[in-house]
Design an enzyme around this catalytic site. Structure first.
Site, PDB file in Angstrom:
ATOM      1  N   SER A  32       0.813  -1.220   0.000  1.00 41.62           N
ATOM      2  CA  SER A  32       0.000   0.000   0.000  1.00 41.62           C
ATOM      3  C   SER A  32       0.848   1.273   0.000  1.00 41.62           C
ATOM      4  O   SER A  32       1.800   1.410   0.786  1.00 41.62           O
ATOM      5  CB  SER A  32      -0.875  -0.027   1.263  1.00 41.62           C
ATOM      6  OG  SER A  32      -1.215   1.284   1.657  1.00 41.62           O
ATOM      7  N   GLY A  33       0.451   2.218  -0.848  1.00 34.83           N
ATOM      8  CA  GLY A  33       1.131   3.506  -0.862  1.00 34.83           C
ATOM      9  C   GLY A  33       0.927   4.249   0.444  1.00 34.83           C
ATOM     10  O   GLY A  33       1.857   4.851   0.988  1.00 34.83           O
ATOM     11  N   LEU A  34      -0.317   4.193   0.936  1.00 33.02           N
ATOM     12  CA  LEU A  34      -0.630   4.878   2.191  1.00 33.02           C
ATOM     13  C   LEU A  34       0.230   4.345   3.336  1.00 33.02           C
ATOM     14  O   LEU A  34       0.827   5.116   4.092  1.00 33.02           O
ATOM     15  CB  LEU A  34      -2.119   4.672   2.526  1.00 33.02           C
ATOM     16  CG  LEU A  34      -2.563   5.131   3.914  1.00 33.02           C
ATOM     17  CD1 LEU A  34      -2.480   6.649   4.044  1.00 33.02           C
ATOM     18  CD2 LEU A  34      -3.982   4.654   4.228  1.00 33.02           C
ATOM     19  N   ASP A  44       0.619  10.340   2.306  1.00 32.32           N
ATOM     20  CA  ASP A  44       0.348   9.588   1.076  1.00 32.32           C
ATOM     21  C   ASP A  44       0.196  10.581  -0.081  1.00 32.32           C
ATOM     22  O   ASP A  44      -0.855  10.656  -0.715  1.00 32.32           O
ATOM     23  CB  ASP A  44      -0.925   8.746   1.302  1.00 32.32           C
ATOM     24  CG  ASP A  44      -1.208   7.799   0.137  1.00 32.32           C
ATOM     25  OD1 ASP A  44      -0.284   7.547  -0.664  1.00 32.32           O
ATOM     26  OD2 ASP A  44      -2.353   7.314   0.044  1.00 32.32           O
ATOM     27  N   ASP A  71       0.980  -0.785  -5.036  1.00 33.55           N
ATOM     28  CA  ASP A  71       0.213   0.432  -5.271  1.00 33.55           C
ATOM     29  C   ASP A  71       1.176   1.426  -5.925  1.00 33.55           C
ATOM     30  O   ASP A  71       2.012   2.031  -5.255  1.00 33.55           O
ATOM     31  CB  ASP A  71      -0.275   0.935  -3.901  1.00 33.55           C
ATOM     32  CG  ASP A  71      -1.038   2.228  -3.997  1.00 33.55           C
ATOM     33  OD1 ASP A  71      -1.171   2.756  -5.118  1.00 33.55           O
ATOM     34  OD2 ASP A  71      -1.497   2.703  -2.941  1.00 33.55           O
ATOM     35  N   ASP A  73       0.457   4.215  -7.245  1.00 34.79           N
ATOM     36  CA  ASP A  73      -0.139   5.566  -7.290  1.00 34.79           C
ATOM     37  C   ASP A  73      -0.495   5.933  -8.744  1.00 34.79           C
ATOM     38  O   ASP A  73      -1.160   5.162  -9.409  1.00 34.79           O
ATOM     39  CB  ASP A  73       0.790   6.596  -6.633  1.00 34.79           C
ATOM     40  CG  ASP A  73       0.902   6.381  -5.130  1.00 34.79           C
ATOM     41  OD1 ASP A  73       0.036   5.686  -4.576  1.00 34.79           O
ATOM     42  OD2 ASP A  73       1.853   6.882  -4.516  1.00 34.79           O
ATOM     43  N   GLU A 100      -3.449   4.518 -10.770  1.00 31.15           N
ATOM     44  CA  GLU A 100      -4.756   5.167 -10.673  1.00 31.15           C
ATOM     45  C   GLU A 100      -4.816   6.377 -11.606  1.00 31.15           C
ATOM     46  O   GLU A 100      -3.790   7.022 -11.868  1.00 31.15           O
ATOM     47  CB  GLU A 100      -5.030   5.574  -9.216  1.00 31.15           C
ATOM     48  CG  GLU A 100      -4.077   6.605  -8.654  1.00 31.15           C
ATOM     49  CD  GLU A 100      -4.042   6.604  -7.121  1.00 31.15           C
ATOM     50  OE1 GLU A 100      -3.910   5.520  -6.515  1.00 31.15           O
ATOM     51  OE2 GLU A 100      -4.145   7.690  -6.539  1.00 31.15           O
ATOM     52  N   LYS A 106      -0.103  12.595  -6.201  1.00 26.55           N
ATOM     53  CA  LYS A 106      -1.458  12.152  -5.878  1.00 26.55           C
ATOM     54  C   LYS A 106      -1.883  12.583  -4.468  1.00 26.55           C
ATOM     55  O   LYS A 106      -1.060  13.010  -3.655  1.00 26.55           O
ATOM     56  CB  LYS A 106      -1.571  10.626  -6.038  1.00 26.55           C
ATOM     57  CG  LYS A 106      -0.636   9.790  -5.210  1.00 26.55           C
ATOM     58  CD  LYS A 106      -1.059   9.526  -3.773  1.00 26.55           C
ATOM     59  CE  LYS A 106      -2.414   8.980  -3.583  1.00 26.55           C
ATOM     60  NZ  LYS A 106      -2.483   7.504  -3.676  1.00 26.55           N
ATOM     61  N   ASN A 108      -4.477  10.999  -1.308  1.00 27.85           N
ATOM     62  CA  ASN A 108      -5.214   9.802  -0.920  1.00 27.85           C
ATOM     63  C   ASN A 108      -6.696   9.957  -1.235  1.00 27.85           C
ATOM     64  O   ASN A 108      -7.266  11.040  -1.084  1.00 27.85           O
ATOM     65  CB  ASN A 108      -5.020   9.523   0.579  1.00 27.85           C
ATOM     66  CG  ASN A 108      -5.674   8.211   0.989  1.00 27.85           C
ATOM     67  OD1 ASN A 108      -6.853   8.170   1.314  1.00 27.85           O
ATOM     68  ND2 ASN A 108      -4.908   7.134   0.934  1.00 27.85           N
ATOM     69  N   SER A 109      -7.321   8.873  -1.675  1.00 33.08           N
ATOM     70  CA  SER A 109      -8.711   8.916  -2.137  1.00 33.08           C
ATOM     71  C   SER A 109      -9.704   9.355  -1.068  1.00 33.08           C
ATOM     72  O   SER A 109     -10.812   9.794  -1.383  1.00 33.08           O
ATOM     73  CB  SER A 109      -9.124   7.538  -2.646  1.00 33.08           C
ATOM     74  OG  SER A 109      -8.264   7.137  -3.672  1.00 33.08           O
ATOM     75  N   ARG A 144      -6.753   1.573 -11.995  1.00 34.16           N
ATOM     76  CA  ARG A 144      -7.679   1.948 -10.918  1.00 34.16           C
ATOM     77  C   ARG A 144      -8.513   3.146 -11.351  1.00 34.16           C
ATOM     78  O   ARG A 144      -7.988   4.188 -11.732  1.00 34.16           O
ATOM     79  CB  ARG A 144      -6.859   2.270  -9.680  1.00 34.16           C
ATOM     80  CG  ARG A 144      -7.592   2.989  -8.565  1.00 34.16           C
ATOM     81  CD  ARG A 144      -6.774   2.864  -7.301  1.00 34.16           C
ATOM     82  NE  ARG A 144      -7.081   3.859  -6.315  1.00 34.16           N
ATOM     83  CZ  ARG A 144      -6.459   3.935  -5.139  1.00 34.16           C
ATOM     84  NH1 ARG A 144      -5.482   3.083  -4.852  1.00 34.16           N
ATOM     85  NH2 ARG A 144      -6.791   4.858  -4.281  1.00 34.16           N
ATOM     86  N   HIS A 175     -12.780   1.885  -7.191  1.00 33.34           N
ATOM     87  CA  HIS A 175     -12.667   2.343  -5.798  1.00 33.34           C
ATOM     88  C   HIS A 175     -13.897   3.165  -5.421  1.00 33.34           C
ATOM     89  O   HIS A 175     -14.485   3.854  -6.266  1.00 33.34           O
ATOM     90  CB  HIS A 175     -11.406   3.174  -5.628  1.00 33.34           C
ATOM     91  CG  HIS A 175     -10.898   3.181  -4.209  1.00 33.34           C
ATOM     92  ND1 HIS A 175     -11.379   2.350  -3.230  1.00 33.34           N
ATOM     93  CD2 HIS A 175      -9.918   3.920  -3.611  1.00 33.34           C
ATOM     94  CE1 HIS A 175     -10.753   2.570  -2.096  1.00 33.34           C
ATOM     95  NE2 HIS A 175      -9.850   3.520  -2.295  1.00 33.34           N
TER      96      HIS A 175
HETATM   97  C1  SPV Z   1      -3.508   2.490  -0.430  1.00 30.41           C
HETATM   98  O1  SPV Z   1      -3.600   1.581   0.362  1.00 30.41           O
HETATM   99  O2  SPV Z   1      -2.534   3.241  -0.473  1.00 30.41           O
HETATM  100  C2  SPV Z   1      -4.580   2.725  -1.366  1.00 30.41           C
HETATM  101  C3  SPV Z   1      -5.935   2.370  -1.017  1.00 30.41           C
HETATM  102  O3  SPV Z   1      -4.328   3.277  -2.417  1.00 30.41           O
HETATM  103  S1  SPV Z   1      -6.701   3.776  -0.415  1.00 30.41           S
HETATM  104  O4  SPV Z   1      -5.983   4.240   0.709  1.00 30.41           O
HETATM  105  O5  SPV Z   1      -8.032   3.334  -0.138  1.00 30.41           O
HETATM  106  O6  SPV Z   1      -6.693   4.778  -1.475  1.00 30.41           O
HETATM  107 MG    MG Z   2      -2.589   4.285  -2.399  1.00 29.14          MG
END
Ligand code: SPV
Ligand code: MG
Length: 523
Positions: A32-34, A44, A71, A73, A100, A106, A108-109, A144, A175
């Site tokens: 995971s990027g986060l 993130d 991930d 990004d 994505e 980026k 975070n979503s 994504r 997502h």
């Molecule tokens: C991550 O885990 O970094 C993701 C998922 O991209 S989210 O945090 O839901 O965007």
């Molecule tokens: Mg991410």
């Protein structure tokens, strides 16, 4: 990773969390990027460079051999960044990447609303560039779709997904940040399985997994839960220790240090050491220190080996000599006043029947140490390092250090273990023929005794095998409890050559108060 049956990817953010997820049974990971950013203390928002992320991934692929979906990004830029990224991921054995349709850097979503999306055609170029750059046919590129996250609606989500599929994406990650799965299930229904669908139910976590299975979802990503679990655990532990100024409350609730060793594979390193290190570096020693050794006052509350010799116990000095010669694992068999026996860097083994048993019985208590190359020493001897080094360098399976000086009554009133050998000591430089033990006993006639055993023997791996077999034989014959070392060596010598190495002096045993005084001068 994109099998027809629903599969699951567990979040991991470093080598250790990857191992933990694997151990729990997951057969694939989400890097995971986060959480990788968070584990570095970063946001993130592409604050970690993509090569820094690559370094983390290298630890993860080293740690586990299950597929990892990274991930990626936005792909860290344009089509050109994606090309280089995909090549580097393939070189590091990463199984796939998810990119994505947003813009670098980026966000975070789950932060803010209406995040700007990439132009569809431009993003399709990133997908094509990625697919054209993969070095491995099985590499997976997941596209994504962030249209639902950005509030662009279902139609745009479907349009984008179809464009990305046509551009070559192996799967679509749709997502959503809604707290129910309504829009996800609508998407899967209308998508109709044109390409595998990947989802991240972080916000709609309450929806039963079975609904997704029935909807034909290919992969579910549990996106950040190891990181979140560790934050909770670390926070509670840190607070507890801070407030208590003590570890007592925490000790039973945290993973043991042993658990860390196991997780990072220390056992494999030990096996490799046995395979690759020279024998000397992993030789073990058993020190026999169970008997009382009566020296009056000095041994009223401690055995002989714990007598102080210039600020250090006799035992500690002996352990030091062994360590210096490359013997790292030292076990001390204690019995008399065992609570008083300890030495830094030594393992303790108990012979609680020391009062009615002999040295061989003590040795048998450390039987598990008698594997591979091993040294056996009395606990009340001191010798110069060159004596042990010389035994360690011997090719014989069993070799004894023997003092060839005829012990004079005045100098040494009590001689312990006399040695009869097939050759006498020769001071002749050119005479280096080996001598073999014939027998050892406490009372040999002067004409038969070629010297005195110094209480120091070394066994090769074959030698410890023979030694264990002899201990077993003594036990079978009911002699283990009473046998002394001379009997053990005499019996061994009947079956296998026991080499005698002659020295003249440079050692001492501590049998009398005069010896203690002498030991104080022995440095
Ligand atoms: C991550 O885990 O970094 C993701 C998922 O991209 S989210 O945090 O839901 O965007
Ligand atoms: Mg991410």
């Amino acid at each position: 990773m994109l099998s027809p049956a629903l599969c699951f990817l567990m979040e991991a953010h470093n080598g250790l969390s990857a191992k933990i997820a694997h151990e729990a049974g997951f057969s694939g990971l989400w890097a995971s990027g986060l959480t990788i950013s968070a584990s570095l203390g970063l946001r993130d928002s592409n604050e970690a460079s993509w090569t820094q992320v690559l370094d983390v991934l290298e630890y993860m692929t080293d740690a586990v051999d299950i597929p990892i979906l990274v991930d990626g990004d936005t792909g860290y830029g344009n089509f050109n960044s994606v090309r280089r990224l995909v090549r580097k991921l393939c070189e590091r054995q990463v199984a796939g990447v998810c990119i994505e349709d947003k813009l670098f850097p980026k966000t975070n979503s789950f932060i803010g609303e209406a995040q700007p999306l990439a132009d569809i055609d431009e993003f399709c170029g990133r997908i094509k560039a990625g697919k054209d750059s993969q070095l491995d046919d099985d590499f997976v590129l997941v596209a994504r779709v962030e249209a639902l996250i950005s509030g662009r609606g279902m139609e745009e989500a479907l349009t984008r997904a179809e464009a990305y599929r046509a551009a070559g994406a192996d799967a679509i990650l749709i997502h959503s940040k809604q707290s129910t799965a309504t829009e996800i299930l609508e998407f899967t229904r209308r998508w109709g399985g044109r390409a595998p669908v990947v989802i991240v139910p972080t916000m709609y976590y309450a929806t039963p997994t079975e609904h997704f299975r029935q909807a034909g979802v290919s992969t579910i990503i549990w996106a950040n839960h190891l990181m979140r679990a560790s934050i909770t655990a670390m926070r509670e532990t840190a607070r507890r220790i801070h407030d208590d100024q003590s570890l007592v409350e925490v000790e039973g609730r945290v993973a043991s240090v042993k658990d860390i060793f196991r997780l990072v594979g220390n056992a494999e390193l030990e096996a490799a050491e046995r395979r690759y290190l020279p024998d000397k570096a992993r030789a073990r020693a058993v020190v026999l220190a169970a008997s009382s050794g009566d020296l009056g006052e000095l041994t009223a509350d401690r055995p002989k080996c714990m007598i102080d010799v210039r600020g250090e116990t006799l035992l500690q000095r002996l352990v030091g000599v062994l360590n210096e010669s490359g013997v790292r694992e030292v076990s001390v068999v204690r019995g008399y006043r065992k609570e008083a026996v300890s030495a830094h860097g030594a393992r303790l083994v108990d012979n609680d029947r020391y009062a009615e048993t002999g040295e061989v019985f003590s040795l048998a208590q450390a039987r598990d140490q008698l594997e591979g190359e091993a040294v056996v020493a009395y606990g009340d001897v001191l010798f110069r390092n060159f004596i042990l080094d010389s035994l360690m360098g011997s090719r014989a399976d069993i070799v004894l250090a023997v003092d060839a000086r005829p012990p004079s009554g005045a100098e040494k009133p009590r001689v312990r273990d006399l040695v009869a050998a097939d050759r006498w000591y020769s001071g002749d430089y050119l005479d280096s023929a080996p001598a073999q033990l014939v027998r050892m006993a406490a009372d040999l006639a002067g004409t038969e005794a070629a010297g005195e055993w110094m209480g120091l023997a070394r066994f090769s791996a074959r030698g410890t095998e023979l030694l264990r077999a002899e201990l077993d034989a003594l036990q079978a014959e009911g002699l283990l409890e009473t046998a002394d070392m001379p009997l053990l060596f005499t019996r061994l010598a009947v079956k296998h050559p026991v080499r005698v190495k002659y020295f003249t002096g440079h050692w001492m045993d501590v049998d009398t108060l005069t010896d203690v005084a002498a030991a104080r001068n022995f440095t």
